[in-house]
Every structure is written in C-alpha cells, then in structure tokens.
Design a protein around this motif. Sequence first.
Motif, PDB file in Angstrom:
ATOM      1  N   TYR B 163       1.379  15.334  64.287  1.00  0.00           N
ATOM      2  CA  TYR B 163       3.103  15.442  65.818  1.00  0.00           C
ATOM      3  C   TYR B 163       2.934  14.259  66.529  1.00  0.00           C
ATOM      4  CZ  TYR B 163       2.612  20.754  64.431  1.00  0.00           C
ATOM      5  OH  TYR B 163       2.127  21.395  64.196  1.00  0.00           O
ATOM      6  N   LEU B 164       2.496  13.936  67.106  1.00  0.00           N
ATOM      7  CA  LEU B 164       1.955  12.205  67.796  1.00  0.00           C
ATOM      8  C   LEU B 164       2.289  11.209  67.528  1.00  0.00           C
ATOM      9  CD1 LEU B 164      -0.674  13.396  70.893  1.00  0.00           C
ATOM     10  CD2 LEU B 164       1.715  12.860  71.029  1.00  0.00           C
ATOM     11  N   ALA B 165       1.499  11.042  66.326  1.00  0.00           N
ATOM     12  CA  ALA B 165       1.679  10.119  65.296  1.00  0.00           C
ATOM     13  C   ALA B 165       3.505   9.951  64.459  1.00  0.00           C
ATOM     14  CB  ALA B 165       0.877  10.493  63.720  1.00  0.00           C
ATOM     15  N   THR B 166       3.579  11.317  64.622  1.00  0.00           N
ATOM     16  CA  THR B 166       5.287  11.245  64.147  1.00  0.00           C
ATOM     17  C   THR B 166       6.249  10.235  65.494  1.00  0.00           C
ATOM     18  OG1 THR B 166       4.938  12.926  62.959  1.00  0.00           O
ATOM     19  CG2 THR B 166       7.292  12.502  63.369  1.00  0.00           C
ATOM     20  N   PHE B 167       6.046  11.126  66.428  1.00  0.00           N
ATOM     21  CA  PHE B 167       6.095  10.773  67.538  1.00  0.00           C
ATOM     22  C   PHE B 167       6.578   9.699  67.873  1.00  0.00           C
ATOM     23  CE2 PHE B 167       6.405   9.490  72.053  1.00  0.00           C
ATOM     24  CZ  PHE B 167       7.552   8.793  72.585  1.00  0.00           C
ATOM     25  N   LEU B 168       5.225   8.755  67.791  1.00  0.00           N
ATOM     26  CA  LEU B 168       5.361   6.704  67.890  1.00  0.00           C
ATOM     27  C   LEU B 168       5.576   6.469  66.823  1.00  0.00           C
ATOM     28  CD1 LEU B 168       0.954   7.395  69.664  1.00  0.00           C
ATOM     29  CD2 LEU B 168       3.588   6.795  70.936  1.00  0.00           C
ATOM     30  N   GLY B 169       4.860   7.042  65.387  1.00  0.00           N
ATOM     31  CA  GLY B 169       5.791   5.783  64.598  1.00  0.00           C
ATOM     32  C   GLY B 169       7.103   5.962  64.179  1.00  0.00           C
TER      33      GLY B 169
END
Lengths: 64, 823
Positions: B163-169
Amino acid sequence: MKIVSDLLTSIEGIQIFYIIGLLIFVVLFIVITIRTMRMPDKEMENIKNSILADGESEEITTSN
Amino acid sequence: MENQKFYYDNKIVKLFILATLVWGVVGILVGILAAAQLAFPVFNFGLEYTTFGRVRPLHTNAIIFAFVGNAIFAGVYYSMQKLLKTRMFSDTLSKIHFWGWQTIIVLAAVTLLAGITTSKEYAELEWPIDIMITIIWVIFGWNMIGTLIVRRVQHIYAAIWWYLATFLGVAILHVVNSFELPISLFKSYSIYAGAQDAVVQWWYGHNAVAFFLTTPFLGLMYYYLPKAANRPIYSYKLSIIHFWSLIFLYMWAGPHHLLYQALPEWAQALGVTFSIMLIAPSWGGMINGLLTLRGAWDKVRDSAALKFLVVGVTAYGMSTFEGPMMSLKTVNQITHFTDWTIAHVHIAGMGWNGGLVFGMLYWLVPKLFKSKLFSEKLANIHFWMSTLAILLYAIPLYWAAVTQWLMWQEYTPEGFLAYPNFLETLTQIVPMYMVRVVAGLLFLGGFLIMVFNLAKTMKAGSFINNEASEAPALVLAGKRNAVKETFHRWMERRAVRFSIWTFVALSIGGAVEIIPMIFIKSNVPTLESVTPYTPLELEGRDIYVAEGCYVCHSQMVRPFRWETDRYGEYSKIGEFVYDYPFQWGSRRTGPDLARAGVIGGPMYKNAAWHYNHFMDPQKMNEESIMPNYAWLAVKNVDVTMTPKKIRAMQTLGVPYEEGYDQKAVADLMAQAQTISDDLKASGIELAPEKQMIALIAYLHKLGRDIMSENAAVTEEHGETAEQPTHEITLLNTPEDLEAGKKLYQANCVVCHGPEGKGIPPAFPSLVDDEWIKGNKPADVYHSIAEGNVAKGMIPYKNMLSEKQITQLASYVLITLHEQNQEK
C-alpha cells in the motif's frame, strides 16, 4: 539544471546508464536476498499467522 | 499489559464498496459502448460528445480510477485497520478522501466527453483536476502514514508495504507526468516535447499499471487471500524479496512501449532488459499466492470468493509472462499497434484486477454485514460468466491482432503490398469486434448478478458503523538491537524510514530513464528542415488532440519495409521537437497519419477529400468505422486564444520570432483562406474560420517538413514528369475483369464511388463522357499510374503492378461502362 545538463552531456557513451542500473539492481538484490534468507523461520511463522489471529477467524489451519 | 478499547471505522469501507459497485457498472457500460462503436459506427451517434475518440478515454479512466480505484481504497481501509489494530488516523481525512475522489471522477467524466484532454493516455485529465488528484492523493497517504504511526502492533505486515509503495509510486508518477503549462482553465501544453514527452508518458503509463493495478492488488492479495482461505501466506521471505525486486525493476521498463520508434537505442534496450527481468518478481508473487492454497483446494471448490482470487492470481501470472514477451522486439512488432495489447490489458484488467476485487467483495461484504453471502450459487454463476467473458474477449482479439499484422506485411509476388488499402485489413477483423461486444455484455451480466447478490446480503445482515475492538497498546520499540533483530525487520517497524527506502528504490529507475532523455541534447538530434507549426496548424493540432484522433491513428512509421511502403519514410526523432504533447498513438485502428501531408506519398489526400471524409466517412467507404465529424464544419476556431498559445510555445522553446503572437491571427486567417479557396474550386463552401479548415491544415503539415527531394512535387505542378505513353491492350477475360473489380473496390471507391460516378467536381466520374485526360486505354492507364497528386489522384505505379493497372483500366472502361449504359 544547466550544470546537471552539462555534466550529463559530457559522459562518454550513454550506455553507462544501462550498466549502472543493472549493477545497482544486482548488488541490492544479492544483499536483500542474503539478509532475508538469514531471518529466523520462527519469526516468519509468527508474522504470517498474526493476521489470521485477529479474534475473528474461526479456526486456523497452519499446516505449513 | 492493559487492553485499549477502540472502534474500527467500517462506514468508510462501506462507502468505498458502494462506489466500486456503481462505477463498475458505469465503466463496463462505457466499455461496451466503445466496443459497439468499433463494430458499428452508428453508435457514435453523430454527436461530438459520444465519438469513440472521447468515449475510449472515459472507459479507461472509469475502470482504472473509478472502479479499481474505489475497490483499492475499500480494501486498504478495511485491511489496514485490522492489520494495525487501530481506527484510521483521521475520520475527516477519510471523508475528504472519499468525497474528493468521487468529485474527481465526475469531473473527469464531464471534461473527457467535452473534449477537454491532454491526450496522454491514462493521464488525460487537465491541470485543475491534476491538482485535485495530487491533493486527494496526499490526503490518502497522510491518513495511511498517520494510521501506521498510531498502530497497536509492532510488525508492519507485507500487505501494507505494498500500500505504501502504491502511495509513493503514484505520487511520483503523477507529479512528473503532469508538468504542463496552462493556457486557460481547460487547456494546457505538456512541458515535454516529442520523444521526451513520449518517454515520460510511457514511463508513467507503464508504471500506472505497476502502481495502480499491480502493487495495491498484491497488497490486497497478501491480506485477503490468506483471510479467505484461512491459511497463512506460503512464504514470508519470498514476499520480502519479491517486494523489493518488483518495485525496483518496474520503474525502468517504460520504454518497452516505444520499441522500433523514434527513441535512442539505449533507452529501448533498457526497457527490454528490465521488462524481461520483471518476470521473476512477478512470478514470485503469483507463486506465493497460489502455494498459499496448497492442500486447500477443496476450499476453493466450495467458495466463489476463493475461485475469483485464484483466477485473479493466475491471470496475473499470465499477464506478467505475456508482458515481458511483448517487450521482445520481434514480438513487439506484432503486438504493438494491433489488438494484441488490448487483449493483454483485458486479461489483466478483467482477470487479475476484476478477479481480486470480486473475490474480495464476496468475502468482505458478508463479513462487514455479519451475515452469510445471500447466494453462493449466484456467485458461482457470476464466476463462470466472467471467466467465459474473459476468454470470449481475449481469444478473438489475439486472432484479430495476428490476422491484421499478417495482412499489413503481406506482399504480392510482384513485390507490392497485398493489401494497400488499410481498410481491407480492418474489415477482416470487424467480426471479432462484434464478438467482443458479446463478451462485454456477458461480463456486465455477471457483474449485475454480483451487485444483486451483494445487495441482498447487505439487506439481510446488520451493519455496524463503528465496530468495537480492543488490543494492547504498542510498546515503543527502542533502538535497533543489532544482535536480536534483522535489518529488514528493524526497518519496516519504522514506517517513515521504510517509506523513504521505498521512495529511493522507485526514484532510481525513473531518474536514470528520464533525466538523460531530457537533458542530453544528443538524444534528440535536430533536423534542419523541421519548422514550427503555423498558428492555423497549431489550432488544428489542438482539435486533433481534443477529438482524440490519437486513439485510433498513430503518427509513427516504424522502420519496416511494410510500413514505409504503406505510409512513407520512417519517423525520425527530430521531427517531433515542436510536438507538445506527442501524438504517436498506441493502436492503429485507422491508418498511420505521420505522412498525411507528404504530397505524392501514399497517404496524401487533398482538402476536398478530407472535407468529404470528415462529413461522412461511410459515404466514402461503406466499411469505414471512423466516426463522422460533421460539426467541425460548423464550429469555429477560437482565435482569441491563439496569441496566448503562441506565447506559451515560445516559453517552451519553440522559435517563433519575437512578437509573433501579434501577427499570429492574421497569418492564421490568411492560411485558412487559401484552404477555403481550394475547397471552393472543388465546389465546396466552407468558411475559413471553421475548425475543419484548421484540422486539414494540420494534416497537411504532417511529414511535409521531411518530404524527400524526389517526392517533392509542388502544388502548382501536380503531375510527375511526363512518361511516354505506350500502347495498352485492355484485358477483357472474366478473370482479369474480376481482378480489376477487386482492386477497384479496395482502392478506388473512396473517391470514385462504387459505380464510378465519383463525387464531382472534386472527384471526377469515370463513366460519363467528359474525360480530363482522355479515355483511350493508354490515357486511362496513364491517369491511374501517374495520378495527379495536387488534385488528389494518387499515382498508383508505386503500389500496383503494370498488370494490375491494366486490369483496373479494363474494369473502368469495360465493366463500369457497360453497367452504366444499361441503366
């Protein structure tokens, strides 16, 4: 930005980016893999099971 | 340790679920409309708002950002709270996120249909909406990181990394790709031009697939699959290695969308290598998902939710194998610009994203509403309908792709293209498009059954907005204890530090790919002869963008003989330096237009032809599926914006002379007048301010700057050098006449009509007694072979053999003539 631009322009053969990229990846990959493999299995089991034991799931099958 | 009492926020999850269902129906309906338009052009309804060029971006945006987006948020908001044993950080942020996102969706729908678009695929929305997206996205991230900070568990479970990678990406992608220079509230220009714009766009496009359609779903998989199966994930170690390799590798692979195109070799090679490497981490994910179910397949048999999850993960495995294969240059030749890509994304979209969403909903809704699923049987029917729909969608399109590709590159023994008329290669596959409509309807049917099933479940159950729970408070973790703790474990306990590492991994790929492309001059060699667009051409280009012509037409001739023979010289990187934004396209539903302005080339059409074609493409050629654009002859170009546009172009570095913005409108009117006069000479009245005039001017600019010397024929002397006419004997055997008829119908009807009556005065009748060039066999042969490019008659000697031309002359002078006498 101009400085960056000049700097990059002077690099001989742009293929260097290609090589740098692959190198960074390979090194990181090896480091992460080794570190991960050395993690204790017990700890992994606990984490894996923790999401099932949230007081709601009926019974848990941990036949691993 | 004392237990703390707290409440889960279930209401926000419910809201996102409802939005998922509503937008899902809308998105699929719009998709079916788009599919119908390609099979039967009447479904364009002759309205500017409903032409395919505008409907298709609406479909992609509705599915990706509305349906899939809301489903992700529903899944994330539920699982984060459970995994971290806490309520979401802030109810206000949750609410702003929900309503803000729905507002963006509505604005997107309205603006896209109104023709307000940047034309960058999956990033079509204009700058004010881009800013809204940024704000809402930051709110989502803020809420998420806030929740991490107030969590009650030590360990951050794998799902949440994704989820975090999604937000940052998504944050990185959206910001970098959306740099644009606003002209007005509804119009902006990308700050990147041509090849650079293409690299940034497809870096974005590819990674939107990664960070909107892959990483959040892997997160969902890591939570909902174990929960639904009630078994732990197969290997947690695999999930760690899989996570870091996947987010690192994805960012590099973007250029695989631009193979054989006007891009430096090194960038293409980078894209290919990293795409191939991506198979490994992707399959790591699939294997981890499927092996979780080992020894529990009996559960899968009994549960529709698990069935959907299994199909989802399997489709993921298939797509992530197919994708890297499509990045191999030889395969890409076939898949790019054909329907292959469309089939590929629908396996991923309907299978992986759809499957995971459906599986999640069938598990989650009963759970939230404290009841059982209303009908497991209906869910199974949904499952089979949707699986069948995927096959019915993909197989015909793969077939269509291969068929069309084979036809594009087939040569006759004489060395000419076997199907010189593009439309023939399309007509062949239109039946597949009809099957696709059926597939869409089937998928929609299944979806509606699910909506009914879930609605019944909701009704039967009881819903608690704030669900009580309790858990011990989190004991603050002290300094890293190097002996006891592994590095990753230590890092992931600290949410913020973890985010920073993820950000670094993501940034390296993007930076290495984009920075050299933008800052190193040698990557975009300039061509002396390429000049900026005139004001009229610039306005025409904006109309091209607004109508979404790029959705069906590419502007990129790849360096293959079968492309250069069909369209003209292959595209060079330096041709596009004034293109804000680039218009290379990604699917050739219609022919490539990069050489539409090359007089004497195979693609040139004169103004009268364009007029007739835009007014009614089906009149020109019954089988065409291009929508009509009759309103372009009614609506005027808004010249009040022209000076501002010129100034914006100057800001971006286009070398118009100082103060040109003041002269631009006068120049525009003068050029428009010449086209209007030209049309008048063909008996067509069209005032110079009309949008169609600007669009024609733009089409005539395409490729003209690099027109090679020998093809250069000035407009005044339209005819190529006189060839001595030699005697021709007509071929009157039935076989020859039949062959002539075939050639005529494939190549000539667009201008001369099926019976040879033409569209006088622009396109002469071939069956009356008036002949411009004479009606002796040798004259007619000469007319066909040499053409008259200035007037719009194509010289066919480069496309057809002497025999074929003789057959055509025979067909015209014998068959068509007789038919006409009989009447």
